[in-house]
Write a protein that holds these residues in place. Structure first.
Motif, PDB file in Angstrom:
ATOM      1  N   UNK A   1      12.055  30.436  52.341  1.00 51.89           N
ATOM      2  CA  UNK A   1      10.791  29.771  52.679  1.00 51.89           C
ATOM      3  C   UNK A   1      10.212  30.457  53.907  1.00 51.89           C
ATOM      4  N   UNK A   2       8.905  30.650  53.899  1.00 50.74           N
ATOM      5  CA  UNK A   2       8.243  31.355  55.007  1.00 50.74           C
ATOM      6  C   UNK A   2       8.576  30.733  56.361  1.00 50.74           C
ATOM      7  N   UNK A   3       8.630  29.415  56.417  1.00 51.50           N
ATOM      8  CA  UNK A   3       8.909  28.728  57.685  1.00 51.50           C
ATOM      9  C   UNK A   3      10.297  28.107  57.707  1.00 51.50           C
ATOM     10  N   UNK A   4      11.209  28.689  56.907  1.00 48.10           N
ATOM     11  CA  UNK A   4      12.546  28.110  56.804  1.00 48.10           C
ATOM     12  C   UNK A   4      13.486  28.624  57.885  1.00 48.10           C
ATOM     13  N   UNK A   5      14.768  28.303  57.705  1.00 47.40           N
ATOM     14  CA  UNK A   5      15.758  28.608  58.748  1.00 47.40           C
ATOM     15  C   UNK A   5      16.406  29.978  58.560  1.00 47.40           C
ATOM     16  N   UNK A   6      16.042  30.678  57.480  1.00 49.07           N
ATOM     17  CA  UNK A   6      16.642  31.990  57.244  1.00 49.07           C
ATOM     18  C   UNK A   6      15.595  33.077  57.470  1.00 49.07           C
ATOM     19  N   UNK A   7      15.803  33.869  58.524  1.00 48.55           N
ATOM     20  CA  UNK A   7      14.847  34.931  58.830  1.00 48.55           C
ATOM     21  C   UNK A   7      15.429  36.314  58.548  1.00 48.55           C
ATOM     22  N   UNK A   8      16.760  36.390  58.442  1.00 47.13           N
ATOM     23  CA  UNK A   8      17.398  37.672  58.113  1.00 47.13           C
ATOM     24  C   UNK A   8      18.731  37.376  57.435  1.00 47.13           C
ATOM     25  N   UNK A   9      19.356  38.422  56.901  1.00 49.75           N
ATOM     26  CA  UNK A   9      20.639  38.242  56.209  1.00 49.75           C
ATOM     27  C   UNK A   9      21.669  37.565  57.114  1.00 49.75           C
ATOM     28  N   UNK A  10      21.577  37.835  58.427  1.00 52.05           N
ATOM     29  CA  UNK A  10      22.547  37.272  59.378  1.00 52.05           C
ATOM     30  C   UNK A  10      22.519  35.746  59.395  1.00 52.05           C
ATOM     31  N   UNK A  11      21.370  35.168  59.010  1.00 54.60           N
ATOM     32  CA  UNK A  11      21.247  33.705  59.059  1.00 54.60           C
ATOM     33  C   UNK A  11      21.843  33.023  57.832  1.00 54.60           C
ATOM     34  N   UNK A  12      22.281  33.787  56.852  1.00 53.04           N
ATOM     35  CA  UNK A  12      22.672  33.179  55.565  1.00 53.04           C
ATOM     36  C   UNK A  12      23.994  32.408  55.615  1.00 53.04           C
ATOM     37  N   UNK A  13      24.883  32.792  56.531  1.00 59.36           N
ATOM     38  CA  UNK A  13      26.201  32.151  56.582  1.00 59.36           C
ATOM     39  C   UNK A  13      26.058  30.644  56.762  1.00 59.36           C
ATOM     40  N   UNK A  14      26.732  29.903  55.911  1.00 58.87           N
ATOM     41  CA  UNK A  14      26.726  28.449  56.025  1.00 58.87           C
ATOM     42  C   UNK A  14      25.494  27.774  55.436  1.00 58.87           C
ATOM     43  N   UNK A  15      24.533  28.577  54.984  1.00 59.42           N
ATOM     44  CA  UNK A  15      23.325  28.003  54.391  1.00 59.42           C
ATOM     45  C   UNK A  15      23.542  27.729  52.904  1.00 59.42           C
ATOM     46  N   UNK A  16      22.668  26.913  52.333  1.00 58.39           N
ATOM     47  CA  UNK A  16      22.757  26.597  50.911  1.00 58.39           C
ATOM     48  C   UNK A  16      21.984  27.659  50.113  1.00 58.39           C
ATOM     49  N   UNK A  17      22.715  28.413  49.313  1.00 57.80           N
ATOM     50  CA  UNK A  17      22.108  29.559  48.618  1.00 57.80           C
ATOM     51  C   UNK A  17      22.018  29.277  47.121  1.00 57.80           C
ATOM     52  N   UNK A  18      20.827  29.424  46.570  1.00 60.89           N
ATOM     53  CA  UNK A  18      20.604  29.216  45.134  1.00 60.89           C
ATOM     54  C   UNK A  18      20.750  30.514  44.362  1.00 60.89           C
ATOM     55  N   UNK A  19      21.327  30.403  43.176  1.00 59.18           N
ATOM     56  CA  UNK A  19      21.471  31.579  42.304  1.00 59.18           C
ATOM     57  C   UNK A  19      21.279  31.133  40.860  1.00 59.18           C
ATOM     58  N   UNK A  20      21.053  32.105  39.993  1.00 55.29           N
ATOM     59  CA  UNK A  20      21.099  31.797  38.558  1.00 55.29           C
ATOM     60  C   UNK A  20      22.531  32.040  38.102  1.00 55.29           C
ATOM     61  N   UNK A  21      23.049  31.048  37.402  1.00 50.64           N
ATOM     62  CA  UNK A  21      24.458  31.030  37.004  1.00 50.64           C
ATOM     63  C   UNK A  21      24.930  32.333  36.370  1.00 50.64           C
ATOM     64  N   UNK A  22      26.011  32.852  36.925  1.00 44.39           N
ATOM     65  CA  UNK A  22      26.684  34.040  36.388  1.00 44.39           C
ATOM     66  C   UNK A  22      25.918  35.345  36.482  1.00 44.39           C
ATOM     67  N   UNK A  23      24.882  35.374  37.315  1.00 41.60           N
ATOM     68  CA  UNK A  23      24.205  36.639  37.573  1.00 41.60           C
ATOM     69  C   UNK A  23      24.969  37.372  38.675  1.00 41.60           C
ATOM     70  N   UNK A  24      24.573  38.609  38.923  1.00 40.34           N
ATOM     71  CA  UNK A  24      25.210  39.336  40.020  1.00 40.34           C
ATOM     72  C   UNK A  24      24.874  38.674  41.359  1.00 40.34           C
TER      73      UNK A  24
END
Ligand code: GLN
Length: 266
Positions: free
Chosen positions: A140-163
Motif C-alpha cells: 500500500x502506498x501509505x502502508x508500513x512496508x517501504x522496502x524489503x527490509x520492512x517485510x520481516x514479521x509482516x503479513x504477506x499475501x501470495x497466490x497458493x503454491x506460486x514461487x
C-alpha cells in the motif's frame, strides 16, 4: 499451402499429417511472390484439440476479456496449436491445480506464467523458456512496508503454491503468509489493510496496481525467473513438438510480437 491443399484432396490419410507440414509454411510460403497464399490462421485443425490448463487472473499473460481468455500465453498457445494442426481449448482453474491437470492428463499443457523450478521438474517436464518473470513486492502506498527490509514479521499475501508463496514462506516463515487461490483476492486484502504486502510476478503486479488506487510496487526485485510450458513427463513427443514450434515462432518474430503487443516497451 495451396500445394498441400491438392495433396489433401487426393488422400484423406495425408490430412492427418497436415500438422507436420504446417511447420514448413515458414520456408514454403512466400507471400510476396505468391499472392494466393492463404494466411496460416486459416489452417483447418485436423489433429484434435490441445488443452491448456491456466489460471486466468494473471494479466497480461492470461485474463478475461468478456467471456474470452486472452493474453500472451493464450496467444502463444494458439500459435503453437496452429503449428501442430490442432485447435486450442483453454481451461481456467486455480494455479495450484494446473500441474496436477497435466500430470493426470486432464490437460496437455499448463501455461500460466509458470516458473521453471527444480521441484516442479520432479512432476512435469518444461519446454524451453519463452519469457522472463520477476518477483516483486506490492504494498500500500501509505502502508508500513517501504522496502524489503520492512517485510520481516509482516503479513504477506501470495497466490497458493506460486514461487512467490515458496520464497515468502522460506524467507519470512509460514506463520506470516496468507495464501489466496487468486491474486485478485490478495489484492483486495491488501487494499483493505488485511495484509501488508503481496509477493507476485511483475507484469500482473503492474496491471493490478494500475487498476487499484493506493498500491505500488517496491523498486527492489525479489527474484528473476524463467517461464515455460509444463507437459506430462511421459509426453515427450508433445514436448519435442512444442519446443520446435516455440523455436519457429521465436525465429519468425511471432512470439516477440505477441509479447510486445501486451507489454509495450517503456
Ligand atoms: N510465476 C509464478 C509461478 O510459477 C506465478 C504464476 C502464476 O501465478 N500464474 O509460481
Amino acid at each position: 499451402m495451396k500445394k498441400y491443399a491438392k495433396i489433401l484432396s487426393l488422400a484423406l490419410a495425408v490430412m492427418l499429417a497436415v500438422g507436420l507440414f504446417a511447420g514448413c509454411s515458414q520456408d514454403g510460403s512466400n507471400p510476396s511472390t505468391n499472392p494466393s497464399t492463404e494466411p496460416t490462421t486459416s489452417t483447418e485443425p485436423t489433429n484434435g484439440t490441445l488443452t491448456m490448463a491456466t489460471e486466468a487472473g494473471f494479466p497480461p499473460y492470461e485474463y478475461y476479456e468478456g467471456e474470452q481468455i486472452i493474453g500472451i500465453d493464450a496467444e502463444i498457445a494458439a500459435a503453437i496449436a496452429e503449428k501442430l494442426g490442432m485447435s486450442l481449448q483453454i481451461d481456467d482453474m486455480d494455479f495450484d491445480s494446473t500441474i496436477t491437470a497435466v500430470q493426470t492428463g486432464k490437460a496437455d499443457i499448463a501455461m500460466a506464467g509458470m516458473t521453471v523450478t527444480e521441484e516442479r521438474m520432479k512432476s512435469v517436464n518444461f519446454s524451453d523458456s519463452y519469457a522472463t518473470g520477476i518477483q516483486v513486492v506490492v504494498v500500500a502506498e501509505n502502508g508500513s512496508v517501504a522496502s524489503l527490509d520492512d517485510l520481516a514479521g509482516k503479513s504477506i499475501g501470495v497466490q497458493q503454491n506460486t514461487t512467490g508463496d515458496i520464497y515468502a514462506t522460506g524467507d519470512y516463515g509460514d506463520e506470516n503468509i496468507q495464501r489466496f487461490a487468486r491474486y485478485a483476492d490478495a489484492v483486495s486484502a491488501l487494499s483493505t489493510g488485511k495484509i501488508d504486502a503481496i509477493i507476485m510476478d511483475n507484469e500482473p503486479a503492474k496491471s493490478f496496481v494500475a487498476a487499484n488506487e493506493g498500491l505500488k510496487i517496491l523498486d527492489t526485485e525479489y527474484a528473476v525467473e524463467d517461464y515455460a510450458i509444463a507437459i506430462a513427463k511421459e509426453n515427450t513427443d508433445l514436448l519435442d513438438k512444442v519446443n520446435a514450434a516455440l523455436k519457429e515462432l521465436t525465429d519468425d518474430g511471432t512470439i516477440p510480437g505477441i509479447i510486445a503487443k501486451y507489454i509495450p516497451a517503456e
